[in-house]
Design a protein around this motif. Structure first.
Motif, PDB file in Angstrom:
ATOM      1  N   ASN A 152      38.441  64.639  34.905  1.00 37.46           N
ATOM      2  CA  ASN A 152      37.728  65.822  35.395  1.00 37.46           C
ATOM      3  C   ASN A 152      36.876  65.497  36.620  1.00 37.46           C
ATOM      4  O   ASN A 152      36.826  66.284  37.569  1.00 37.46           O
ATOM      5  CB  ASN A 152      36.878  66.435  34.293  1.00 37.46           C
ATOM      6  N   ARG A 153      36.204  64.352  36.603  1.00 38.56           N
ATOM      7  CA  ARG A 153      35.392  63.953  37.770  1.00 38.56           C
ATOM      8  C   ARG A 153      36.268  63.788  39.010  1.00 38.56           C
ATOM      9  O   ARG A 153      35.909  64.213  40.103  1.00 38.56           O
ATOM     10  CB  ARG A 153      34.668  62.633  37.490  1.00 38.56           C
ATOM     11  N   GLN A 154      37.422  63.156  38.828  1.00 38.17           N
ATOM     12  CA  GLN A 154      38.284  62.894  39.977  1.00 38.17           C
ATOM     13  C   GLN A 154      38.982  64.164  40.470  1.00 38.17           C
ATOM     14  O   GLN A 154      39.057  64.412  41.676  1.00 38.17           O
ATOM     15  CB  GLN A 154      39.305  61.810  39.628  1.00 38.17           C
ATOM     16  N   PHE A 155      39.481  64.990  39.552  1.00 37.91           N
ATOM     17  CA  PHE A 155      40.180  66.213  39.965  1.00 37.91           C
ATOM     18  C   PHE A 155      39.227  67.237  40.580  1.00 37.91           C
ATOM     19  O   PHE A 155      39.671  68.115  41.317  1.00 37.91           O
ATOM     20  CB  PHE A 155      40.957  66.821  38.798  1.00 37.91           C
ATOM     21  N   GLY A 191      47.622  71.983  45.264  1.00 37.43           N
ATOM     22  CA  GLY A 191      48.637  71.842  46.308  1.00 37.43           C
ATOM     23  C   GLY A 191      48.723  70.425  46.842  1.00 37.43           C
ATOM     24  O   GLY A 191      49.660  70.102  47.577  1.00 37.43           O
ATOM     25  N   SER A 192      47.757  69.568  46.484  1.00 38.61           N
ATOM     26  CA  SER A 192      47.775  68.178  46.933  1.00 38.61           C
ATOM     27  C   SER A 192      48.825  67.387  46.159  1.00 38.61           C
ATOM     28  O   SER A 192      49.148  67.711  45.017  1.00 38.61           O
ATOM     29  CB  SER A 192      46.411  67.515  46.698  1.00 38.61           C
ATOM     30  N   TYR A 193      49.338  66.346  46.773  1.00 36.70           N
ATOM     31  CA  TYR A 193      50.224  65.407  46.087  1.00 36.70           C
ATOM     32  C   TYR A 193      49.318  64.375  45.443  1.00 36.70           C
ATOM     33  O   TYR A 193      48.403  63.844  46.085  1.00 36.70           O
ATOM     34  CB  TYR A 193      51.185  64.742  47.077  1.00 36.70           C
ATOM     35  N   VAL A 194      49.521  64.102  44.141  1.00 36.58           N
ATOM     36  CA  VAL A 194      48.643  63.190  43.420  1.00 36.58           C
ATOM     37  C   VAL A 194      49.413  62.035  42.789  1.00 36.58           C
ATOM     38  O   VAL A 194      50.594  62.162  42.467  1.00 36.58           O
ATOM     39  CB  VAL A 194      47.824  63.916  42.322  1.00 36.58           C
ATOM     40  N   TRP A 195      48.710  60.932  42.643  1.00 35.25           N
ATOM     41  CA  TRP A 195      49.205  59.750  41.932  1.00 35.25           C
ATOM     42  C   TRP A 195      48.170  59.441  40.858  1.00 35.25           C
ATOM     43  O   TRP A 195      46.998  59.224  41.175  1.00 35.25           O
ATOM     44  CB  TRP A 195      49.328  58.555  42.873  1.00 35.25           C
ATOM     45  N   THR A 238      42.946  56.155  37.306  1.00 29.57           N
ATOM     46  CA  THR A 238      42.665  56.239  38.735  1.00 29.57           C
ATOM     47  C   THR A 238      43.553  57.340  39.282  1.00 29.57           C
ATOM     48  O   THR A 238      44.700  57.506  38.849  1.00 29.57           O
ATOM     49  CB  THR A 238      42.950  54.925  39.494  1.00 29.57           C
ATOM     50  N   VAL A 239      43.006  58.114  40.199  1.00 29.42           N
ATOM     51  CA  VAL A 239      43.744  59.218  40.801  1.00 29.42           C
ATOM     52  C   VAL A 239      43.585  59.130  42.311  1.00 29.42           C
ATOM     53  O   VAL A 239      42.470  59.048  42.820  1.00 29.42           O
ATOM     54  CB  VAL A 239      43.227  60.591  40.298  1.00 29.42           C
ATOM     55  N   ASP A 240      44.709  59.119  43.015  1.00 27.87           N
ATOM     56  CA  ASP A 240      44.725  59.189  44.473  1.00 27.87           C
ATOM     57  C   ASP A 240      45.411  60.494  44.851  1.00 27.87           C
ATOM     58  O   ASP A 240      46.196  61.038  44.062  1.00 27.87           O
ATOM     59  CB  ASP A 240      45.510  58.017  45.068  1.00 27.87           C
ATOM     60  N   TYR A 241      45.116  60.988  46.051  1.00 23.73           N
ATOM     61  CA  TYR A 241      45.757  62.241  46.466  1.00 23.73           C
ATOM     62  C   TYR A 241      45.938  62.324  47.967  1.00 23.73           C
ATOM     63  O   TYR A 241      45.263  61.645  48.731  1.00 23.73           O
ATOM     64  CB  TYR A 241      44.954  63.446  45.956  1.00 23.73           C
ATOM     65  N   ASP A 242      46.887  63.182  48.357  1.00 25.71           N
ATOM     66  CA  ASP A 242      47.156  63.493  49.753  1.00 25.71           C
ATOM     67  C   ASP A 242      46.990  64.995  49.898  1.00 25.71           C
ATOM     68  O   ASP A 242      47.842  65.765  49.443  1.00 25.71           O
ATOM     69  CB  ASP A 242      48.579  63.063  50.121  1.00 25.71           C
ATOM     70  N   ASP A 243      45.881  65.426  50.498  1.00 24.38           N
ATOM     71  CA  ASP A 243      45.620  66.863  50.629  1.00 24.38           C
ATOM     72  C   ASP A 243      46.299  67.468  51.861  1.00 24.38           C
ATOM     73  O   ASP A 243      46.174  68.671  52.105  1.00 24.38           O
ATOM     74  CB  ASP A 243      44.124  67.165  50.624  1.00 24.38           C
TER      75      ASP A 243
END
Length: 105
Positions: A64-67, A73-77, A96-101
């Motif tokens: 929840n903190r990361q999202f 619409g972002s691509y997430v890992w 761990t969550v990474d994203y490309d907005d």
């Protein structure tokens, strides 16, 4: 216009159950559903994987903190990194969550 007041949820395959450290999911963050579950307010993040499968990723404090920072619409890992003992003594899952907005479908 007539509208339903009943809550509707998108059918998904649950991802974050029976995970092993290092398990990963990637795809497009489509939406966030919130509903009253057995333990209060529950959050489900809907991720569409590259093969078109829609996964439901159930929220935790870590997720929840990361999202909260990630636009739909972002691509997430997402990677499951294990369990830790919280300050209150509960065992909690961590991710761990990474994203490309800037992702464009």
């Amino acid at each position: 216009m007539r509208k339903s007041a009943s809550q509707s949820f998108e059918k998904t395959t649950t991802w974050n159950t029976n995970l092993t450290i290092g398990d990963k999911l990637e795809g497009v963050y489509e939406s966030k559903d919130e509903f009253e579950g057995n333990y209060g307010l529950t959050t489900k993040y809907v991720i569409t994987a590259p093969d078109g499968t829609k996964y439901g990723v159930y929220g935790s404090a870590s997720l929840n903190r990361q999202f909260a920072k990630i636009p739909t619409g972002s691509y997430v890992w997402i990677e499951y990194t294990g369990e830790i003992t919280s300050q209150t003594g509960r065992i909690v899952k961590t991710y761990t969550v990474d994203y490309d907005d800037e992702y464009k479908a």
